[in-house]
Design a protein around this motif. Structure first.
Motif, PDB file in Angstrom:
ATOM      1  N   UNK A   1       0.834  -1.205   0.000  1.00 52.40           N
ATOM      2  CA  UNK A   1       0.000   0.000   0.000  1.00 52.40           C
ATOM      3  C   UNK A   1       0.866   1.251   0.000  1.00 52.40           C
ATOM      4  N   UNK A   2       1.865   1.287   0.887  1.00 46.04           N
ATOM      5  CA  UNK A   2       2.746   2.451   0.961  1.00 46.04           C
ATOM      6  C   UNK A   2       3.512   2.673  -0.323  1.00 46.04           C
ATOM      7  N   UNK A   3       3.992   1.601  -0.924  1.00 45.94           N
ATOM      8  CA  UNK A   3       4.763   1.728  -2.166  1.00 45.94           C
ATOM      9  C   UNK A   3       3.943   2.267  -3.314  1.00 45.94           C
ATOM     10  N   UNK A   4       2.720   1.718  -3.476  1.00 45.05           N
ATOM     11  CA  UNK A   4       1.861   2.133  -4.600  1.00 45.05           C
ATOM     12  C   UNK A   4       1.435   3.585  -4.450  1.00 45.05           C
ATOM     13  N   UNK A   5       0.946   3.937  -3.273  1.00 51.11           N
ATOM     14  CA  UNK A   5       0.408   5.286  -3.118  1.00 51.11           C
ATOM     15  C   UNK A   5       1.499   6.338  -2.930  1.00 51.11           C
ATOM     16  N   UNK A   6       2.712   5.909  -2.564  1.00 53.93           N
ATOM     17  CA  UNK A   6       3.838   6.838  -2.562  1.00 53.93           C
ATOM     18  C   UNK A   6       4.196   7.256  -3.983  1.00 53.93           C
ATOM     19  N   UNK A   7       3.974   6.337  -4.937  1.00 50.93           N
ATOM     20  CA  UNK A   7       4.217   6.685  -6.336  1.00 50.93           C
ATOM     21  C   UNK A   7       3.197   7.695  -6.846  1.00 50.93           C
ATOM     22  N   UNK A   8       2.004   7.715  -6.222  1.00 51.33           N
ATOM     23  CA  UNK A   8       0.946   8.634  -6.660  1.00 51.33           C
ATOM     24  C   UNK A   8       1.046  10.001  -5.982  1.00 51.33           C
ATOM     25  N   UNK A   9       1.671  10.060  -4.811  1.00 50.72           N
ATOM     26  CA  UNK A   9       1.720  11.318  -4.055  1.00 50.72           C
ATOM     27  C   UNK A   9       2.324  12.487  -4.841  1.00 50.72           C
ATOM     28  N   UNK A  10       3.394  12.269  -5.625  1.00 53.81           N
ATOM     29  CA  UNK A  10       3.945  13.413  -6.375  1.00 53.81           C
ATOM     30  C   UNK A  10       2.963  14.024  -7.367  1.00 53.81           C
ATOM     31  N   UNK A  11       1.914  13.268  -7.741  1.00 54.61           N
ATOM     32  CA  UNK A  11       0.963  13.789  -8.727  1.00 54.61           C
ATOM     33  C   UNK A  11       0.221  15.014  -8.207  1.00 54.61           C
ATOM     34  N   UNK A  12      -0.083  15.019  -6.903  1.00 54.33           N
ATOM     35  CA  UNK A  12      -0.783  16.175  -6.335  1.00 54.33           C
ATOM     36  C   UNK A  12       0.082  17.431  -6.442  1.00 54.33           C
ATOM     37  N   UNK A  13       1.371  17.275  -6.147  1.00 54.41           N
ATOM     38  CA  UNK A  13       2.277  18.426  -6.231  1.00 54.41           C
ATOM     39  C   UNK A  13       2.569  18.799  -7.678  1.00 54.41           C
ATOM     40  N   UNK A  14       2.652  17.791  -8.554  1.00 53.81           N
ATOM     41  CA  UNK A  14       2.830  18.085  -9.976  1.00 53.81           C
ATOM     42  C   UNK A  14       1.627  18.856 -10.504  1.00 53.81           C
ATOM     43  N   UNK A  15       0.429  18.449 -10.053  1.00 50.62           N
ATOM     44  CA  UNK A  15      -0.788  19.150 -10.468  1.00 50.62           C
ATOM     45  C   UNK A  15      -0.763  20.597 -10.004  1.00 50.62           C
ATOM     46  N   UNK A  16      -0.280  20.823  -8.766  1.00 54.94           N
ATOM     47  CA  UNK A  16      -0.182  22.195  -8.262  1.00 54.94           C
ATOM     48  C   UNK A  16       0.766  23.025  -9.122  1.00 54.94           C
ATOM     49  N   UNK A  17       1.918  22.447  -9.469  1.00 50.65           N
ATOM     50  CA  UNK A  17       2.897  23.175 -10.274  1.00 50.65           C
ATOM     51  C   UNK A  17       2.345  23.476 -11.661  1.00 50.65           C
ATOM     52  N   UNK A  18       1.755  22.482 -12.306  1.00 49.82           N
ATOM     53  CA  UNK A  18       1.170  22.681 -13.628  1.00 49.82           C
ATOM     54  C   UNK A  18       0.032  23.697 -13.578  1.00 49.82           C
ATOM     55  N   UNK A  19      -0.770  23.592 -12.528  1.00 53.27           N
ATOM     56  CA  UNK A  19      -1.901  24.494 -12.318  1.00 53.27           C
ATOM     57  C   UNK A  19      -1.425  25.942 -12.211  1.00 53.27           C
ATOM     58  N   UNK A  20      -0.410  26.174 -11.370  1.00 49.45           N
ATOM     59  CA  UNK A  20       0.083  27.535 -11.158  1.00 49.45           C
ATOM     60  C   UNK A  20       0.677  28.124 -12.432  1.00 49.45           C
ATOM     61  N   UNK A  21       1.522  27.346 -13.101  1.00 49.75           N
ATOM     62  CA  UNK A  21       2.168  27.833 -14.324  1.00 49.75           C
ATOM     63  C   UNK A  21       1.131  28.065 -15.424  1.00 49.75           C
ATOM     64  N   UNK A  22       0.156  27.140 -15.548  1.00 51.98           N
ATOM     65  CA  UNK A  22      -0.887  27.276 -16.578  1.00 51.98           C
ATOM     66  C   UNK A  22      -1.735  28.523 -16.346  1.00 51.98           C
ATOM     67  N   UNK A  23      -2.088  28.794 -15.083  1.00 52.28           N
ATOM     68  CA  UNK A  23      -2.902  29.975 -14.777  1.00 52.28           C
ATOM     69  C   UNK A  23      -2.130  31.258 -15.061  1.00 52.28           C
ATOM     70  N   UNK A  24      -0.825  31.238 -14.763  1.00 52.43           N
ATOM     71  CA  UNK A  24      -0.005  32.415 -15.035  1.00 52.43           C
ATOM     72  C   UNK A  24       0.082  32.674 -16.545  1.00 52.43           C
ATOM     73  N   UNK A  25       0.299  31.616 -17.307  1.00 47.84           N
ATOM     74  CA  UNK A  25       0.414  31.766 -18.765  1.00 47.84           C
ATOM     75  C   UNK A  25      -0.931  32.143 -19.394  1.00 47.84           C
ATOM     76  N   UNK A  26      -2.012  31.686 -18.765  1.00 47.14           N
ATOM     77  CA  UNK A  26      -3.343  31.970 -19.301  1.00 47.14           C
ATOM     78  C   UNK A  26      -3.735  33.434 -19.119  1.00 47.14           C
ATOM     79  N   UNK A  27      -3.199  34.033 -18.067  1.00 44.42           N
ATOM     80  CA  UNK A  27      -3.596  35.412 -17.756  1.00 44.42           C
ATOM     81  C   UNK A  27      -2.913  36.392 -18.705  1.00 44.42           C
TER      82      UNK A  27
END
Length: 455
Positions: free
Chosen positions: A252-278
Motif C-alpha cells: 500500500x505504501x509503495x503504490x500510493x507513494x508513487x501517486x503522491x507526487x501527482x498532487x504536487x505536480x498538479x499544483x505546479x502545472x496548475x500555477x504555471x498554466x494559470x499564469x500563462x493563461x492570464x
C-alpha cells in the motif's frame, strides 16, 4: 473591498518572522555540531536543538497559515472577522504555549516522540487555542455574504489539521501502536491536509495576481483536493514499513507513494498554466515569484525527492538517514514556507498602503533563499548517500560514519549562510512596510487593485 480586521494578519505574520529567525539560529547550532563544533553541548545538547528547530518550523508555519486565514477569509466571505478580540487572545495564547514549550525543551521537560515533542499537558492548551481560532474563522464564514470554494477549502484544511492533532494525544504502551498513530498527525498533516491549506492559499493568490476567472481556478482546486486525498491518506503506509505492522503496508505504501507526487505536480502545472493563461501584468511581481516558485519547488522537494526514497526497496536503506533531511528541508520550504512568504508579500502592500514591491531587497530575498535552499538540499543529499553506503551497505559503525561525513556539513553551512541572508533581506522588507493602520487602509477600506495601481 479591504476589511479593517484584516490587519490582524500582520501580527501573525510578525510572529512568523520572529519564530523563523529563531529557527535559523538553532539550525546553525545543529550545522556546526555536525561539523564537530559542538561547544554549546552542555547548555543546548544536539537533541534539544533538533527538537527546538523542528518545532519552531511547525509553529511558525501554523502561525503563517492562521495569518493567511485572517487575511483571506474576510475577503472571501465578504465581512469583517467575527471577533478581533478573540483573534488577539488566540495569538497571545499561541505565543505563550510556544515559549513554554521551548523553555521546557531546554530543561528536559518534553516528550521523546519525534515531531510531537511538546509535553502532553501543553497538548490540551494547543487544542483550546486551535478551537478558538476555528470558531472565529468559522463564524466569519458562516455569517459571510458569500461562500467561495477557495475559502471553504482553506477552512476545511485548517479544521482537518486540528482534528488530526488528536491521535497524537492518545497514550499507548505499545511502541508500534504509538508510531502507527503518531504518523496520523505527522504524515497526514504535511502530506495531507496541509496540502489543502496550501491549495487554498495558492488558489487565492492566483485569482488575485493573474486575473484568471475564479471558476477556472477553483475547478483546478477540486482536482488537487481529490489527488491529495487519494494519494496522501494511503500514502501514510510508507511510514509503516519497519515498525511492526502487517506486511501489506509495504504494498500500500509503495503504490500510493508513487501517486503522491501527482498532487504536487498538479499544483505546479496548475500555477504555471494559470499564469500563462492570464493576460494581466500585476504590479506585485515578487509575490507572483513566491507563488509560482512555491508550486514548482513543492513538486521538486515534496514530490520528486519524496518519491526518490519512499519505495520499500529504497527506504529499506535510507530510512532514518540524512536522505530524509534532504527531502524534508526542500519539501517544507517549497510547499509551505514559500506559500506563507507569498501571502505575506502580497498582503503587506495592501495592509500598509506602502508600495515596496519589486525592489532589489525583495528580489535578493527570493533568489538568495532559494539558491541557498538548493545548496543545503544538495549537501544533505551527498552526506545522506555517503551515509547509506558506508553505514547500511558496508556496515561501518554509526559514529565512524558521522565523522566521515562531517566535511559535507561545511558545504551545508555555507549554503545556509546564503539562505539566511535571503531571509534577513525578506525580514528587512517586512519591517520597512511598518504596522498597518486604519488610515493606511482608508476610512472605508481600499481595494487591493487600487493600491497596487497607485490610485
Amino acid at each position: 473591498m479591504k476589511y479593517k480586521s484584516q490587519k490582524i494578519a500582520y501580527w501573525f505574520f510578525a510572529t512568523c518572522m520572529l519564530l523563523l529567525s529563531l529557527q535559523l539560529v538553532y539550525g546553525f547550532i545543529l550545522g556546526f555540531a555536525r561539523m564537530g563544533f559542538d561547544g554549546l553541548h552542555e547548555w543546548i545538547p544536539f537533541n534539544t536543538a533538533r527538537a527546538t528547530h523542528t518545532n519552531l518550523l511547525v509553529v511558525w508555519l501554523l502561525t503563517g497559515f492562521m495569518g493567511a486565514a485572517h487575511y483571506i477569509i474576510p475577503d472571501e466571505s465578504g465581512r469583517e472577522i467575527y471577533s478581533e478580540k478573540l483573534a488577539f487572545v488566540q495569538l497571545i495564547s499561541l505565543i505563550v504555549v510556544g515559549v513554554i514549550s521551548i523553555i521546557g525543551f531546554h530543561f528536559n521537560f518534553w516528550e521523546g516522540r519525534k515531531f510531537l515533542e511538546i509535553p502532553r499537558p501543553l497538548d490540551y492548551l494547543v487544542v483550546i487555542n486551535v478551537l478558538l481560532f476555528l470558531f472565529n474563522i468559522g463564524m466569519t464564514l458562516w455569517k459571510g455574504e458569500k461562500h467561495s470554494t477557495t475559502g471553504l477549502v482553506l477552512y476545511f484544511g485548517l479544521f482537518a489539521a486540528a482534528l488530526l492533532y488528536l491521535p497524537g494525544m492518545i497514550q499507548f504502551n505499545s511502541q508500534t501502536l504509538d508510531s502507527y498513530f503518531r504518523w496520523w498527525v505527522v504524515h497526514l498533516w504535511v502530506e495531507g491536509v496541509w496540502e489543502l491549506i496550501m491549495g487554498g492559499i495558492l488558489s487565492y493568490l492566483l485569482i488575485k495576481l493573474t486575473g484568471v476567472d475564479r471558476e477556472v481556478i477553483e475547478k483546478w482546486l477540486y482536482v488537487i483536493v481529490g489527488l491529495t486525498f487519494l494519494s496522501g491518506i494511503l500514502g501514510t503506509g510508507h511510514h509503516y514499513y519497519f515498525i511492526g505492522v502487517p506486511a501489506y503496508w509495504k504494498v500500500v505504501g509503495g503504490i500510493f507513494s508513487m501517486l503522491e507526487p501527482l498532487a504536487f505536480l498538479a499544483m505546479a502545472m496548475f500555477a504555471v498554466a494559470m499564469y500563462r493563461k492570464s493576460g494581466r501584468n500585476h504590479p506585485n511581481i515578487i509575490s507572483l515569484f513566491w507563488t509560482i516558485g512555491s508550486a514548482i519547488m513543492s513538486f521538486v522537494g515534496a514530490g520528486f525527492l519524496g518519491f526518490a526514497h519512499t519505495l520499500p526497496q529504497v527506504n529499506l536503506y535510507t530510512h532514518g538517514t540524512l536522505i530524509t533531511a534532504m527531502h524534508g528541508h526542500m519539501a517544507f520550504w517549497g510547499a509551505y514556507a514559500m506559500i506563507v512568504l507569498a501571502i505575506i508579500t502580497y498582503a503587506m502592500p495592501l495592509l500598509t498602503g506602502r508600495k515596496l514591491w519589486n525592489n532589489s531587497v525583495g528580489l535578493y530575498a527570493f533568489w538568495a533563499s532559494n539558491v541557498g535552499m538548493l545548496g543545503m538540499t544538495g549537501a544533505f543529499a551527498v552526506a545522506g548517500i555517503a551515509q547509506v553506503y558506508l553505514e547500511r551497505k558496508f556496515g561501518l559503525d554509526f559514529l565512524t560514519v558521522q565523522k566521515e561525513i562531517e566535511v559535507h556539513f561545511l558545504g551545508l553551512v555555507l549554503a545556509a549562510i546564503v539562505f539566511t541572508s535571503g531571509i534577513i533581506a525578506f525580514i528587512i522588507n517586512f519591517i520597512r512596510f511598518g504596522i498597518p493602520s486604519d488610515e493606511a487602509l482608508g476610512e472605508e477600506g481600499m481595494t487591493g487593485d487600487a493600491v497596487l495601481a497607485g490610485r
